[in-house]
Design a protein around this motif. Structure first.
Motif, PDB file in Angstrom:
ATOM      1  N   ILE A 107      -8.470  -1.780  11.350  1.00 36.25           N
ATOM      2  CA  ILE A 107      -9.616  -1.005  10.873  1.00 36.25           C
ATOM      3  C   ILE A 107      -9.352   0.481  11.040  1.00 36.25           C
ATOM      4  O   ILE A 107      -9.677   1.293  10.168  1.00 36.25           O
ATOM      5  N   ARG A 108      -8.738   0.855  12.163  1.00 30.14           N
ATOM      6  CA  ARG A 108      -8.432   2.271  12.389  1.00 30.14           C
ATOM      7  C   ARG A 108      -7.478   2.813  11.336  1.00 30.14           C
ATOM      8  O   ARG A 108      -7.637   3.949  10.855  1.00 30.14           O
ATOM      9  N   LEU A 118      -7.502  -8.979   4.375  1.00 25.66           N
ATOM     10  CA  LEU A 118      -6.142  -9.292   4.770  1.00 25.66           C
ATOM     11  C   LEU A 118      -6.111 -10.257   5.943  1.00 25.66           C
ATOM     12  O   LEU A 118      -5.322 -11.203   5.960  1.00 25.66           O
ATOM     13  N   TRP A 119      -6.981 -10.067   6.946  1.00 29.97           N
ATOM     14  CA  TRP A 119      -6.963 -11.007   8.059  1.00 29.97           C
ATOM     15  C   TRP A 119      -7.700 -12.299   7.709  1.00 29.97           C
ATOM     16  O   TRP A 119      -7.570 -13.307   8.392  1.00 29.97           O
ATOM     17  N   ARG A 180       1.234  -0.159   9.322  1.00 26.95           N
ATOM     18  CA  ARG A 180       0.760  -0.734  10.582  1.00 26.95           C
ATOM     19  C   ARG A 180      -0.537  -1.492  10.396  1.00 26.95           C
ATOM     20  O   ARG A 180      -0.739  -2.579  10.946  1.00 26.95           O
ATOM     21  N   GLY A 181      -1.441  -0.902   9.625  1.00 22.05           N
ATOM     22  CA  GLY A 181      -2.736  -1.536   9.423  1.00 22.05           C
ATOM     23  C   GLY A 181      -2.622  -2.869   8.712  1.00 22.05           C
ATOM     24  O   GLY A 181      -3.281  -3.845   9.083  1.00 22.05           O
ATOM     25  N   LEU A 186      -2.704  -8.830   8.943  1.00 26.72           N
ATOM     26  CA  LEU A 186      -2.065 -10.111   8.651  1.00 26.72           C
ATOM     27  C   LEU A 186      -1.731 -10.873   9.930  1.00 26.72           C
ATOM     28  O   LEU A 186      -1.865 -12.104   9.989  1.00 26.72           O
ATOM     29  N   GLY A 187      -1.296 -10.153  10.980  1.00 25.51           N
ATOM     30  CA  GLY A 187      -1.020 -10.805  12.259  1.00 25.51           C
ATOM     31  C   GLY A 187      -2.272 -11.419  12.858  1.00 25.51           C
ATOM     32  O   GLY A 187      -2.238 -12.526  13.409  1.00 25.51           O
TER      33      GLY A 187
END
Length: 432
Positions: A107-108, A118-119, A180-181, A186-187
């Motif tokens: 989110i950041r 994505l998540w 990174r976001g 996804l992780g």
């Protein structure tokens, strides 16, 4: 002479399917609302402090709500009858805690409207585990497979569209932050999708969702606290950051409370229609995340028209896929496969198959006393309320731009889903 085991009666799935669908939709509303407080990272809080604040709120709520609805005696009896599930609940909580921390980073770096879908690819992971380990979709007709697999494909396509939309916002999101976001989101999806294995294992064993989440939260807090200590420089550094974050802790606790309500509905959806269907349906939180991000926080204001269209279009494609999966009602042949998975758990852990079948069918015998409740239950509820009041007295308005009109509208809709979902669960299952 061969002695055959008694046939375990399984209720026709239609009524339970309705309960599961309603629970999944209510879960979407509250899981979406819960992510709004994580926007506080924009006010200078570190992701680990945001995650710890939310998990602390989750810890308080997950001990309070089950006690209010079922009582400590019923919770203790459920855990005593199925002690092997305690370690699974703690493991699920640990996975949740790491995934939740990753969502704060996401989110950041890329914003709520983009990170959310994505998540939500966690539905694909959950669908796979449901098929592999718990016989979900086994015995289904071709049309049901088409709905589920077609919906899964739509979720992947929607996620790709939303990831591509970030390429059009380079003016506001740095290249490294964007990467990174996306990876963090996804992780989180992979971890949350795997977390549903303990969920389903618990519910085909007859455990009540309210009992499961009570232990679940031990794993959450036990993982988030060490992470915060490590990355905030030990006890001293953590105390300093928490003192600085004190005006915002109320909002983080409130986000954790909202998450508990959403997750409880999600747990009931996973119980009654399986993780392959229930989790995608609860992923309608994408609509709510998009609404909170765009309408309340104005996240889409700086994007180009093309990027906005990709975000909205990708979201609609993902939701269409989730709806297709959620509407693929399990036929009787698939219900028989679910029963085989249930009987496997009964044999493995020495459970009574008739009792477990009743619990799976929403007919668990509740042991909540009809008379006076023990004094410590009132103490638990009073303690939780005192924490929220104390934090509220020390709270201040977040230093970020918000549209309070839309916040009130979305909050009102969330309350409607809470009332309807709670009423359906109570009338049909008594929160079994």
């Amino acid at each position: 002479m061969t002695i055959q085991s008694p046939e375990v009666e399984v209720r026709a799935p239609r009524s339970l399917h309705g309960v599961g669908v309603t629970s999944g939709l209510a879960a979407g509303a509250w899981l979406g609302a819960a992510e709004a407080p994580t926007k506080l990272v924009a006010a200078g809080l570190t992701p680990f402090i945001v995650s710890l604040g939310m998990v602390a709120g989750v810890f308080v709520a997950r001990w309070t709500v089950p006690v209010m609805l079922r009582g400590t005696h019923s919770l203790a009896s459920d855990l005593k009858a199925r002690p092997h599930l305690i370690v699974w609940a703690i493991l699920a909580g640990m996975l949740w805690a790491v995934a939740n921390t990753l969502t704060v980073f996401a989110i950041r770096d890329v914003g709520l409207s983009i990170a959310f879908p994505l998540w939500n690819t966690n539905s694909l992971i959950g669908l796979f585990w449901g098929w592999l380990l718990f016989n979900e979709l086994r015995g289904s007709e071709t049309k049901d497979w088409a709905k589920v697999l077609g919906g899964a494909g739509a979720i992947v396509i929607g996620a790709c569209l939303l990831a591509y939309a970030t390429q059009h916002s380079s003016a506001t999101i740095a290249e490294g932050a964007r990467t990174r976001g996306i990876l963090a989101a996804l992780g989180a999806g992979v971890l949350w999708g795997t977390m549903y294995i303990p969920y389903r294992k618990a519910y085909i064993s007859g455990m009540n969702p309210l009992s499961f989440v009570t232990v679940f939260t031990v794993g959450e807090l036990g993982t988030t606290l060490p992470l915060a200590l490590i990355y905030q420089g030990g006890v001293g550094g953590l105390q300093t950051e928490l003192s600085r974050a004190m005006p915002s802790l109320f909002w983080l606790f409130l986000g954790g409370f909202c998450w508990v309500l959403g997750d409880l509905f999600q747990q009931y959806a996973a119980k009654y229609i399986g993780i392959g269907r229930g989790i995608p349906l609860s992923n309608t939180n994408q609509l709510w995340g998009l609404a909170w991000g765009a309408l309340v926080f104005g996240e889409l204001a700086a994007l180009s028209t093309e990027a906005r269209m990709l975000v909205v279009g990708g979201s609609l494609v993902m939701i269409a896929g989730a709806v297709a999966i959620g509407l693929a009602e399990a036929p009787a042949s698939e219900q028989a496969s679910w029963r085989l998975a249930m009987e496997r758990e009964c044999r493995r852990y020495g459970l009574d198959p008739v009792e477990v079948a009743a619990a799976v069918g929403g007919e668990e015998a509740t042991e909540t006393a009809s008379g006076r409740r023990p004094w410590w239950e009132f103490l638990i509820v009073a303690g939780a309320l005192a924490i929220f009041v104390w934090l509220g007295l020390n709270a201040s308005s977040p230093a970020i731009a918000m549209d309070y009109h839309w916040m009130a509208v979305l909050s009102a809709f969330s309350l409607v889903f809470l009332a309807v979902g709670g009423m359906v669960l109570w009338r049909r299952t008594r929160f079994s």
